[in-house]
Design an enzyme around this catalytic site. Sequence first.
Site, short mmCIF file in Angstrom:
data_model
loop_
_atom_site.label_atom_id
_atom_site.label_comp_id
_atom_site.label_asym_id
_atom_site.label_seq_id
_atom_site.Cartn_x
_atom_site.Cartn_y
_atom_site.Cartn_z
CD GLU A 205 -2.99 0.77 1.89
OE1 GLU A 205 -4.07 2.41 1.97
OE2 GLU A 205 -3.19 -0.61 1.66
CG ASP B 199 -1.34 5.07 -0.34
OD1 ASP B 199 -1.70 5.14 -1.70
OD2 ASP B 199 -0.93 5.33 0.90
CB SER C 218 -5.68 2.12 -1.62
OG SER C 218 -6.04 1.70 -0.19
CG ASP D 186 -22.20 11.19 -16.02
OD1 ASP D 186 -21.54 10.44 -15.07
OD2 ASP D 186 -22.81 11.20 -16.38
CB VAL D 187 -18.50 6.24 -14.20
CG1 VAL D 187 -18.46 4.97 -14.36
CG2 VAL D 187 -17.05 6.83 -14.76
N GLY E 60 -25.35 6.14 -12.40
CA GLY E 60 -26.43 7.31 -13.83
C GLY E 60 -25.76 8.71 -13.44
N GLY F 220 -24.34 12.36 -13.55
CA GLY F 220 -24.81 12.64 -13.63
C GLY F 220 -23.51 12.43 -11.74
CG ASP G 281 -22.71 7.54 -9.95
OD1 ASP G 281 -21.86 7.07 -9.42
OD2 ASP G 281 -23.03 7.71 -10.37
#
EC number: 3.4.14.9
Length: 563
Positions: free
Chosen positions: A272, A276, A475, A517-518, A539, A541, A543
């Site tokens: 980790e 990072d 992470s 946008d996903v 959706g 916009g 979420d």
Amino acid sequence: MGLQACLLGLFALILSGKCSYSPEPDQRRTLPPGWVSLGRADPEEELSLTFALRQQNVERLSELVQAVSDPSSPQYGKYLTLENVADLVRPSPLTLRTVQKWLLAAGARKCHSVITQDFLTCWLSIRQAELLLPGAEFHHYVGGPTETHVVRSPHPYQLPQALAPHVDFVGGLHRFPPTSSLRQRPEPQVTGTVGLHLGVTPSVIRKRYNLTSQDVGSGTSNNSQACAQFLEQYFHDSDLAQFMRLFGGNFAHQASVARVVGQQGRGRAGIEASLDVQYLMSAGANISTWVYSSPGRHEGQEPFLQWLMLLSNESALPHVHTVSYGDDEDSLSSAYIQRVNTELMKAAARGLTLLFASGDSGAGCWSVSGRHQFRPTFPASSPYVTTVGGTSFQEPFLITNEIVDYISGGGFSNVFPRPSYQEEAVTKFLSSSPHLPPSSYFNASGRAYPDVAALSDGYWVVSNRVPIPWVSGTSASTPVFGGILSLINEHRILSGRPPLGFLNPRLYQQHGAGLFDVTRGCHESCLDEEVEGQGFCSGPGWDPVTGWGTPNFPALLKTLLNP
């Protein structure tokens, strides 16, 4: 003589246990999975305890954060200095005097504070600590991926009622260090033609988010970024250098960190910590990078509190901080959560951009009175941080559109009400989403998160000089988004503008401008008949799975460069 008599009288009251109260009655004290008790601690053993002293003017601090973070405010970008913050929140003289007398009477001698004077860390013997905090009973525990040793109390502690206006909580008694949530997934099977990539590397990140070889730091500006590492997690310079040799050939970069704040151990590198540093420094390439190392090596220390105190003790700090730390909200006392939230507010007032991973358990799940509910995490749920969710490529080996990474944390806080900056976006989601879980599973009026997202699936990392594939989790997405914000800060600073600071008010005002946008996918949740393992779905916009979406660097730069 009068003072001595006063101190002895106060200490006698403490020992009697009369007129006492519990600052953290709701703190969970069950042993986390993976931890084992080794029995009572030696009474003469020493440990450190951190006393969170009651601050002043917290409401005024909140008003100032709003003023300096809202682009429509004339105070936008006029951040407070550490000295300004200290003058505002410093505990009252009565609080400082009362707590110091109490500790002196108990025999605490080795104490140190911070510039804001609202934390006091003292070393005491176990015997002294148990006398000071009636009810506490210290035991040794071992657990976590690195077999970490800690000293904690399985029982609640009490404080004299006279201290109720002066002490928020005492750190180092109950909370166990968080464990890493990174996952190493099985390597996907390639079918058909050979794909364009075999795992996420800096070149994949840069191609997906439209970063060119010229999108790097200048090396001349007063710009910097940082990540924090906890729980005996260390990075190695040799791993960073090898990572850049393998994956950093097509962009200017730095192969070593500029500064380590805290203790950087010599043990094995943690995946980790390596992740990072390597992805913060490759996304935010050629920008001076600090590493805050708060491993909690002493058994009484709480690493996250150590990091917060470091922020309260440094006047000049990096502009962007990325943190992959989190706990379930319900595992923490309200006193602790509210005080940590104030510390995050202090950072926002100073113009620091704090990014926290949203977690890797989807919406989470726990049982309340026999009924399942989603389980939000903190500090991801704080209204004063920017929380980063996770995505995957729609086609695993093609640099294509992104979909939800099913582990991406997100949801609604059970502690913090919805902040005004996200009222419009969240209301729209709740009224238009066709796939909302039953209302009994979440607090629709709570602070909703995440705010943004980035790729979190299938990263390459170098740890202990070994390239490791398919490392996944938020992470990973958090330092990537942090590095991209650092590049935007570079442009702002070079053009004479202040750094971005607390991003959320501006982010929500711009309705996702500059972000991909996903809109496909859901994350995981409770495995029961009602929701069948499905939490929230993405959706159009905003979420509560991917926030406003993932970065499109040129468009995001244009959006955030002015004013």
